[in-house]
Design a protein around this motif. Structure first.
Motif, PDB file in Angstrom:
ATOM      1  N   ILE A   1      30.351  29.154  48.767  1.00 53.62           N
ATOM      2  CA  ILE A   1      31.530  29.743  49.409  1.00 53.62           C
ATOM      3  C   ILE A   1      32.655  29.668  48.386  1.00 53.62           C
ATOM      4  O   ILE A   1      33.001  28.579  47.919  1.00 53.62           O
ATOM      5  N   LEU A   2      33.218  30.807  48.048  1.00 53.51           N
ATOM      6  CA  LEU A   2      34.302  30.831  47.076  1.00 53.51           C
ATOM      7  C   LEU A   2      35.581  30.287  47.711  1.00 53.51           C
ATOM      8  O   LEU A   2      35.945  30.667  48.814  1.00 53.51           O
TER       9      LEU A   2
ATOM     10  N   ALA B   1      35.871  37.437  46.370  1.00 52.74           N
ATOM     11  CA  ALA B   1      37.182  36.974  46.822  1.00 52.74           C
ATOM     12  C   ALA B   1      37.050  35.636  47.543  1.00 52.74           C
ATOM     13  O   ALA B   1      35.949  35.230  47.934  1.00 52.74           O
ATOM     14  N   ALA B   2      38.154  34.977  47.725  1.00 53.57           N
ATOM     15  CA  ALA B   2      38.179  33.698  48.435  1.00 53.57           C
ATOM     16  C   ALA B   2      37.578  33.857  49.828  1.00 53.57           C
ATOM     17  O   ALA B   2      37.719  34.898  50.465  1.00 53.57           O
ATOM     18  N   ASN B   3      36.868  32.831  50.273  1.00 53.31           N
ATOM     19  CA  ASN B   3      36.208  32.764  51.581  1.00 53.31           C
ATOM     20  C   ASN B   3      35.015  33.705  51.712  1.00 53.31           C
ATOM     21  O   ASN B   3      34.576  33.971  52.818  1.00 53.31           O
ATOM     22  N   GLU B   4      34.479  34.171  50.598  1.00 54.04           N
ATOM     23  CA  GLU B   4      33.254  34.967  50.610  1.00 54.04           C
ATOM     24  C   GLU B   4      32.068  34.063  50.305  1.00 54.04           C
ATOM     25  O   GLU B   4      32.182  33.121  49.533  1.00 54.04           O
ATOM     26  N   VAL B   5      30.931  34.374  50.910  1.00 55.40           N
ATOM     27  CA  VAL B   5      29.683  33.670  50.601  1.00 55.40           C
ATOM     28  C   VAL B   5      28.926  34.543  49.619  1.00 55.40           C
ATOM     29  O   VAL B   5      28.678  35.718  49.885  1.00 55.40           O
ATOM     30  N   VAL B   6      28.594  33.975  48.456  1.00 54.24           N
ATOM     31  CA  VAL B   6      27.893  34.727  47.411  1.00 54.24           C
ATOM     32  C   VAL B   6      26.694  33.936  46.907  1.00 54.24           C
ATOM     33  O   VAL B   6      26.659  32.702  47.005  1.00 54.24           O
TER      34      VAL B   6
ATOM     35  N   ARG C   1      37.695  31.770  59.873  1.00 52.30           N
ATOM     36  CA  ARG C   1      37.734  33.221  60.103  1.00 52.30           C
ATOM     37  C   ARG C   1      38.151  33.536  61.539  1.00 52.30           C
ATOM     38  O   ARG C   1      38.898  34.479  61.772  1.00 52.30           O
ATOM     39  N   LYS C   2      37.676  32.746  62.502  1.00 56.96           N
ATOM     40  CA  LYS C   2      38.043  32.963  63.902  1.00 56.96           C
ATOM     41  C   LYS C   2      39.536  32.737  64.104  1.00 56.96           C
ATOM     42  O   LYS C   2      40.181  33.480  64.837  1.00 56.96           O
TER      43      LYS C   2
END
Length: 64
Positions: free
Chosen positions: A11-12, A21-26, A58-59
């Motif tokens: 998770i970035l 980007a931040a809060n992306e799972v890669v 995210r929620k």
């Protein structure tokens, strides 16, 4: 004999050029995550607890 090159999910924490980007799972190579992204605080391992925290974050943003 070659070494098996495996990927891991992270998770970035912040934006990373050419990655996400931040809060992306890669998905990235194990070595890139363990030797660069995680030590430099660009990412955290996508463990079940970290994924749950990301989902809660995210929620909160979507309801705000």
């Amino acid at each position: 004999m070659g070494t098996k090159k495996t990927n891991m999910q992270v998770i970035l924490i912040q934006d990373v050029d050419n990655l996400g980007a931040a809060n992306e799972v890669v998905k990235v190579r194990n070595g890139y995550a363990r030797n660069f992204l995680i030590p430099q605080l660009f990412a955290v391992e996508a463990s079940p607890s970290n994924l749950k925290q990301l989902e809660e974050k995210r929620k909160q943003r979507s309801s705000a």
